[in-house]
Design a protein around this motif. Structure first.
Motif, PDB file in Angstrom:
ATOM      1  N   PRO A  98       0.834  -1.207   0.000  1.00  0.00           N
ATOM      2  CA  PRO A  98       0.000   0.000   0.000  1.00  0.00           C
ATOM      3  C   PRO A  98       0.871   1.260   0.000  1.00  0.00           C
ATOM      4  N   HIS A  99       0.304   2.332  -0.503  1.00  0.00           N
ATOM      5  CA  HIS A  99       0.989   3.623  -0.458  1.00  0.00           C
ATOM      6  C   HIS A  99       1.178   4.066   0.996  1.00  0.00           C
ATOM      7  N   PHE A 100       0.179   3.735   1.800  1.00  0.00           N
ATOM      8  CA  PHE A 100       0.214   4.096   3.216  1.00  0.00           C
ATOM      9  C   PHE A 100      -0.583   3.055   3.990  1.00  0.00           C
ATOM     10  N   THR A 101      -0.139   2.742   5.196  1.00  0.00           N
ATOM     11  CA  THR A 101      -0.965   1.908   6.083  1.00  0.00           C
ATOM     12  C   THR A 101      -0.873   2.424   7.515  1.00  0.00           C
ATOM     13  N   THR A 102      -1.988   2.309   8.209  1.00  0.00           N
ATOM     14  CA  THR A 102      -1.979   2.707   9.625  1.00  0.00           C
ATOM     15  C   THR A 102      -1.318   1.643  10.482  1.00  0.00           C
ATOM     16  N   GLY A 103      -1.147   0.420   9.894  1.00  0.00           N
ATOM     17  CA  GLY A 103      -0.792  -0.705  10.753  1.00  0.00           C
ATOM     18  C   GLY A 103      -2.010  -1.073  11.592  1.00  0.00           C
ATOM     19  N   LEU A 104      -1.879  -2.115  12.368  1.00  0.00           N
ATOM     20  CA  LEU A 104      -3.006  -2.560  13.201  1.00  0.00           C
ATOM     21  C   LEU A 104      -3.276  -1.521  14.288  1.00  0.00           C
ATOM     22  N   ILE A 105      -4.478  -0.983  14.311  1.00  0.00           N
ATOM     23  CA  ILE A 105      -4.799   0.050  15.301  1.00  0.00           C
ATOM     24  C   ILE A 105      -6.147  -0.204  15.965  1.00  0.00           C
ATOM     25  N   GLY A 106      -6.256   0.291  17.193  1.00  0.00           N
ATOM     26  CA  GLY A 106      -7.546   0.467  17.824  1.00  0.00           C
ATOM     27  C   GLY A 106      -8.146  -0.755  18.478  1.00  0.00           C
ATOM     28  N   ARG A 107      -8.726  -0.520  19.641  1.00  0.00           N
ATOM     29  CA  ARG A 107      -9.513  -1.566  20.311  1.00  0.00           C
ATOM     30  C   ARG A 107     -10.710  -0.919  20.976  1.00  0.00           C
ATOM     31  N   ASP A 108     -11.269   0.108  20.327  1.00  0.00           N
ATOM     32  CA  ASP A 108     -12.341   0.839  21.028  1.00  0.00           C
ATOM     33  C   ASP A 108     -13.696   0.139  20.933  1.00  0.00           C
ATOM     34  N   ASN A 109     -13.823  -0.803  19.986  1.00  0.00           N
ATOM     35  CA  ASN A 109     -15.027  -1.624  19.910  1.00  0.00           C
ATOM     36  C   ASN A 109     -16.312  -0.815  19.707  1.00  0.00           C
ATOM     37  N   ALA A 110     -16.193   0.364  19.106  1.00  0.00           N
ATOM     38  CA  ALA A 110     -17.375   1.219  18.957  1.00  0.00           C
ATOM     39  C   ALA A 110     -18.400   0.615  17.998  1.00  0.00           C
ATOM     40  N   ILE A 111     -17.965  -0.193  17.039  1.00  0.00           N
ATOM     41  CA  ILE A 111     -18.935  -0.792  16.117  1.00  0.00           C
ATOM     42  C   ILE A 111     -19.828  -1.766  16.891  1.00  0.00           C
ATOM     43  N   ALA A 112     -19.212  -2.652  17.661  1.00  0.00           N
ATOM     44  CA  ALA A 112     -19.985  -3.644  18.411  1.00  0.00           C
ATOM     45  C   ALA A 112     -20.837  -2.993  19.495  1.00  0.00           C
TER      46      ALA A 112
END
Ligand SMILES: *[C@@H]1O[C@H](CO)[C@@H](O)[C@H](O)[C@H]1NC(C)=O
Ligand SMILES: *[C@@H]1O[C@H](CO)[C@@H](O)[C@H](O)[C@H]1NC(C)=O
Ligand SMILES: *[C@@H]1O[C@H](CO)[C@@H](O)[C@H](O)[C@H]1NC(C)=O
Length: 678
Positions: free
Chosen positions: A610-624
């Motif tokens: 990819p041109h850019f990646t955030t890498g693995l981020i976040g565990r806020d679980n806001a979707i669930a």
């Protein structure tokens, strides 16, 4: 300078009072006069009976003639609340499961979590006179204990005032220098109310309803995680077929001032009022649970909810730490004959909330760790926003959120959890005044609705008792490298402006039908594949509309058989006269991320890297958890003009982590900027 700020606050207040006033006319005739807020003037105090503290064998009772509050002694668990003709408002199960402080803690981040009710070992009377009772239940740690006790000194306080229907509670948590490492994931006060009596819950003007019971949940069908239950056989058959989930009733700190329950017969209300956010964590938009089926009411002080484990309290290397949580107010009201007791009691509770908020900091708590108003300071100033690529080079930071939190990096307040935070809103001209600030050394942080990014002042703010720190004019220089070519969304740290689907007709909470907060429905993640059955989302700049054509969450696709696959969204746009030597900028603000990775590819969907990646981020679980945001993430991505084409271009956004329905992210705002011009 401060005048404009005052005016706005006054305007706000007048407006509030007008609303509350109107409602109050309704309520005035019928609410039990003793429960009318404002009853603490001396006349009424004198007309109320003097306070009494009864000492029993294993209990103490605070009694002001209006309410009787029983606590186990020396544990300090609330075992009884007698009020309004009801012998006990609380659940009549085990004494330890009625009203209590609790924490979830561990010694090592990966060791077993301990649920701990912080039972006291010593009872003390702090004050006992006609007008005020303050009692304390303490628990003390010392190294020789080494017996699995939480390494904190705890002092739980309960206060009753003459003539006041209810009581207050706060606690002091202390970790002394050299004490063992400690992780505390959450801290709160919980009340379990009487199941047969309290069945109507109110969290805001538009979030109120008759609720299912715990039993109804037990007989229901557990959905994609255990807190979400389809009610298949509720005692109140009106609720059949609805989804119940406590996370549907969470609130942002700034809106989480009063919530609770109503018993219809006799008409009695039980309310948790939190007059200040200073002791909560994560700033004004951190979300916490409120009340939920049980019937349960919580005063949440901190938790990982909508933020992830970064939010837990971590004490390392013998770090000394002390914090006062609360006081929060437990307010009781009642009404005799009334056409609409639920509305009347809710309106009265709201008015009491307003009054308690105005009275903050309270002048009655007696711990020396709780500073009164004259021991606190004020911070004032004005925030302006620099606008590059716009005619007006400086504009007022209209309605900015401005706050003080422990010194840290830009945006660090959103996961800060050891200190106190003090937030306010600036007025339309950017003027702000933060009152009632505890002594200390802070950074000043801000963000402005409608403006990208986060502000932090370079200056530390040292607040001293009685002082006003005048910060003068501060200038926020938001991320901006070139002129806007296009933008998607509103930079406001939420995904609320995007397309939120209807829930599946079989998985609804009826409260949120035709409701402004329809994002609180269960299962919206599954609706993505329904809306985009054949291919993933494609957004065409100049044609698509973000309210209709940008799904609120970048979720995985359910391809059947419990398999959830990554998805790639496209933004298509046209460019003319691409500056091949210039650097374009993709400004990317995320409102949430959960076990997600956002990869950006430019004009080549299949590029291996990819041109850019955030890498693995976040565990806020806001979707669930049905939040419309979790934590805020911001990235500026450079794009060389060599990568762009005259004519049609496509940016591919891949959320590359699949496997569950809950891997995903929410966008706050995306902007493409052209190369800098002078
Ligand atoms: C704003 O723009 C004016 C005119 O372009 C310029 O004279 C002034 O210095 C600018 N002010 C700031 C704070 O950049
Ligand atoms: C305030 O905190 C910052 C960051 O820790 C520190 O550099 C500064 O010296 C402190 N100021 C005072 C007056 O304590
Ligand atoms: C569904 O998944 C299970 C377990 O991975 C597998 O054994 C089964 O063959 C799959 N069924 C279909 C229809 O793909």
């Amino acid at each position: 300078m401060a005048k404009a700020g005052w005016k706005r606050q006054l305007g706000f207040l007048v407006c509030w009072l007008a609303i509350v006033g109107q409602l109050f006319v309704l309520a005035e005739s019928s609410v039990n006069t003793r429960s009318i807020p404002g009853s603490m003037n001396s006349g009424e105090v004198r007309s109320s009976p003097p306070l009494q503290l009864h000492r029993l064998d294993h209990h103490v009772v605070m009694d002001n003639g209006i309410a009787k509050v029983t606590l186990s002694s020396p544990q300090g668990l609330v075992t009884g609340i007698q009020y309004g003709g009801i012998h006990n408002l609380l659940a009549t199960n085990k004494e330890s499961n009625r009203g209590y402080w609790d924490v979830v803690w561990s010694v090592h981040p990966h060791s077993r979590n301990v649920f701990d009710q912080l039972e006291g070992t010593k009872f003390r009377v702090i004050r006992e006179d006609q007008n005020q009772i303050e009692i304390s239940f303490t628990k003390t740690w010392h190294s020789s204990l080494n017996n699995g006790q939480i390494p904190l000194n705890i002092d739980k306080r309960f206060i009753m005032l003459r003539g006041h229907p209810g009581f207050y509670s706060y606690a002091i948590f202390e970790h002394l220098e050299g004490w063992p490492d400690l992780n505390v994931e959450q801290a709160r006060i919980a009340f379990k109310l009487h199941q047969k009596m309290f069945n109507y819950m109110a969290i805001s003007d538009t979030r109120q309803r008759f609720m299912p019971t715990d039993q109804d949940r037990m007989t229901g069908q557990v959905l994609n995680y255990r807190e979400a239950v389809l009610l298949t056989n509720p005692t109140n058959s009106d609720l059949k077929g609805e989804v119940d989930d406590k996370y549907q009733y969470s609130s942002e700190n700034k809106d989480n001032r009063v919530h609770g329950w109503v018993c219809s017969d006799p008409a009695v209300g039980f309310w948790v009022i939190t007059p200040s956010d200073e002791f909560r964590v994560g700033g004004p938009v951190k979300q916490e649970l409120t009340s939920h089926a049980g019937p349960t009411s919580l005063a949440m002080f901190f938790s990982a909810h909508y933020a992830g484990p970064t939010m837990g309290l971590k004490l390392r290397g013998g770090e000394p730490w002390k914090k006062v949580f609360g006081p929060v107010s437990i307010y009781l009201n009642s009404v005799a004959a009334d056409k609409d007791p639920r509305l009347t009691l809710w309106n009265d509770a709201k008015q009491q909330m307003l009054k308690e908020t105005e009275n903050w900091p309270y002048n009655f708590p007696l711990s020396e760790d709780y500073p009164h108003a004259n021991q606190r300071g004020t911070v004032t100033g004005r925030l302006l926003v620099r606008n590059r690529y716009s005619k007006k080079n400086l504009t007022a930071a209209n309605s900015a959120y401005v706050g003080l939190a422990l010194p840290g990096d830009v945006g660090s307040w959103q996961t800060e959890n050891k200190g106190y935070q003090f937030w306010t809103r600036a007025d339309a001209d950017g003027y702000f005044s933060i009152k009632g600030v505890r002594t200390g050394n802070y950074s000043l942080y801000a963000w402005v609705p409608g403006i990208l990014g986060d502000y932090k002042s370079d200056l530390y703010v040292n607040v001293n008792p009685g002082n006003e720190n005048k910060m003068g004019a501060l200038v926020y220089d938001p991320p901006r490298r070139g002129p806007t070519l296009w933008e998607i969304g509103i930079p406001d740290r939420t995904a609320a402006e995007f397309y939120v689907p209807d829930p599946s007709p079989k998985l609804m909470n009826r409260l949120y039908i035709n409701h402004a907060e329809k994002f609180r429905q269960y299962g919206l993640w599954e609706r993505y594949a329904d809306r985009y059955p054949n291919h993933d989302l494609i957004y065409t700049v100049g044609v698509s509309q973000s309210q209709k054509d940008w799904f609120f969450a970048h979720v995985t696709r359910n391809v059947g058989n419990q398999t959830y696959e990554p998805t790639t969204w496209q933004i298509q746009f046209d460019l003319e006269n691409v500056n091949k030597r210039g650097t374009y900028t993709l400004q990317l603000a995320l409102a949430s991320a959960s076990f997600a990775e956002l990869q950006v590819r430019i004009n080549n969907r299949h590029a291996a890297r990819p041109h850019f990646t955030t890498g693995l981020i976040g565990r806020d679980n806001a979707i669930a958890r049905h939040g419309i945001h979790g934590l805020y993430w911001f990235y500026s991505v450079d794009i060389s003009g060599l990568r762009l084409l005259n004519g049609r271009n496509t940016i591919f956004l891949t959320q590359s982590r699949g496997s569950t329905p809950f891997n995903g992210l929410m966008y706050d705002y995306i902007r493409l900027e052209g190369p800098p011009t002078n």
